[in-house]
Design a protein around this motif. Structure first.
Motif, PDB file in Angstrom:
ATOM      1  N   LYS A 116      12.857  27.299  34.406  1.00 46.77           N
ATOM      2  CA  LYS A 116      13.044  28.412  33.468  1.00 46.77           C
ATOM      3  C   LYS A 116      13.365  27.911  32.055  1.00 46.77           C
ATOM      4  CE  LYS A 116      14.496  31.698  36.953  1.00 46.77           C
ATOM      5  NZ  LYS A 116      15.577  32.529  37.460  1.00 46.77           N
ATOM      6  N   LYS A 117      13.884  26.695  31.955  1.00 51.43           N
ATOM      7  CA  LYS A 117      14.227  26.105  30.656  1.00 51.43           C
ATOM      8  C   LYS A 117      13.062  25.277  30.091  1.00 51.43           C
ATOM      9  CE  LYS A 117      18.580  26.794  29.523  1.00 51.43           C
ATOM     10  NZ  LYS A 117      18.925  27.247  28.195  1.00 51.43           N
ATOM     11  N   HIS A 118      11.897  25.378  30.717  1.00 48.22           N
ATOM     12  CA  HIS A 118      10.659  24.740  30.250  1.00 48.22           C
ATOM     13  C   HIS A 118      10.730  23.214  30.215  1.00 48.22           C
ATOM     14  CE1 HIS A 118       9.368  28.769  29.401  1.00 48.22           C
ATOM     15  NE2 HIS A 118      10.450  28.967  28.675  1.00 48.22           N
ATOM     16  N   VAL A 119      11.308  22.631  31.247  1.00 49.59           N
ATOM     17  CA  VAL A 119      11.393  21.172  31.310  1.00 49.59           C
ATOM     18  C   VAL A 119       9.988  20.572  31.246  1.00 49.59           C
ATOM     19  CG1 VAL A 119      11.397  21.006  33.857  1.00 49.59           C
ATOM     20  CG2 VAL A 119      12.505  19.233  32.484  1.00 49.59           C
ATOM     21  N   GLN A 120       9.847  19.516  30.438  1.00 45.44           N
ATOM     22  CA  GLN A 120       8.554  18.854  30.284  1.00 45.44           C
ATOM     23  C   GLN A 120       8.540  17.482  30.939  1.00 45.44           C
ATOM     24  OE1 GLN A 120       7.811  18.881  26.079  1.00 45.44           O
ATOM     25  NE2 GLN A 120       7.908  21.099  25.973  1.00 45.44           N
ATOM     26  N   GLU A 121       9.673  16.788  30.864  1.00 47.20           N
ATOM     27  CA  GLU A 121       9.790  15.468  31.497  1.00 47.20           C
ATOM     28  C   GLU A 121      10.822  15.565  32.605  1.00 47.20           C
ATOM     29  OE1 GLU A 121      10.275  12.014  28.917  1.00 47.20           O
ATOM     30  OE2 GLU A 121       9.723  13.321  27.235  1.00 47.20           O
ATOM     31  N   PHE A 122      10.443  15.109  33.793  1.00 48.68           N
ATOM     32  CA  PHE A 122      11.328  15.221  34.954  1.00 48.68           C
ATOM     33  C   PHE A 122      11.274  13.910  35.725  1.00 48.68           C
ATOM     34  CE2 PHE A 122      12.452  16.435  39.278  1.00 48.68           C
ATOM     35  CZ  PHE A 122      13.501  17.321  39.087  1.00 48.68           C
ATOM     36  N   LEU A 123      12.419  13.260  35.855  1.00 48.83           N
ATOM     37  CA  LEU A 123      12.505  12.025  36.622  1.00 48.83           C
ATOM     38  C   LEU A 123      13.584  12.211  37.671  1.00 48.83           C
ATOM     39  CD1 LEU A 123      12.257   8.420  35.517  1.00 48.83           C
ATOM     40  CD2 LEU A 123      14.133   9.091  36.985  1.00 48.83           C
TER      41      LEU A 123
END
Length: 177
Positions: A116-123
């Protein structure tokens, strides 16, 4: 020089906003959060922080202590609470705590919130050890909610197990490096 230690001596709080935000990206999350107590400007910058990295510095626990935990639920709750602080989007989220035994219910909440917070990079890295056969150990399942994060352009998973739902058509924005 008289007056050099007066009220104008707080030069760090008068830095441009983009410089203050850049400083926050280089600090461990716990230290970056503490800057909110320095001044109104720092508090506003912490709330505008778009990059959150949770690593060993965040947990302040040794690898041995983490492995000894039967559940890392308290630590996962701390991470979730930290996510609630930023006002705007969270563009980068990293969870790299060796030995962390993820709580599936809290991990799912975290991923839903990040989506919902529009995360673009996720590790996400759950394990930094090998199993009995010498292969990287699988320590956690990726929450199904991750497959709803359509805006992802960078996804890195280590020591994770996942099964894509039948409706999942892929991440259209992912770039390969």
């Amino acid at each position: 020089m008289k007056g050099s230690c007066g009220s104008n001596a707080d030069r760090i709080s008068n830095l441009p906003r983009d410089v203050m935000q850049l400083i926050l990206t280089f600090l461990p999350v716990k230290d970056a959060a503490k800057t909110a107590t320095l001044s109104k400007q720092w508090r506003e910058n912490w709330r505008a922080n778009t990059q959150l990295v949770f690593d060993r510095d965040f947990s302040r626990m040794s690898k041995t202590e983490l492995y000894a935990l039967h559940s890392s639920k308290p630590l996962m709750l701390e991470i979730f609470k930290a996510l609630l602080v930023p006002d705007g989007p969270i563009t980068k989220f990293e969870l790299i705590i060796p030995g962390l035994k993820p709580s599936p219910d809290i991990m799912d909440l975290i991923v839903v919130y990040l989506s919902k917070k529009h995360v673009q990079e996720f590790l996400l890295a759950f394990s930094h050890h090998l199993d009995d056969d010498g292969y990287p150990a699988i320590d956690g399942k990726v929450p199904p909610a991750l497959f709803s994060a359509r805006q992802l352009n960078c996804l890195k998973l280590h020591g994770c197990e996942f099964t894509a739902p039948s409706w999942f058509l892929g991440f259209s924005n992912l770039t390969f490096s």
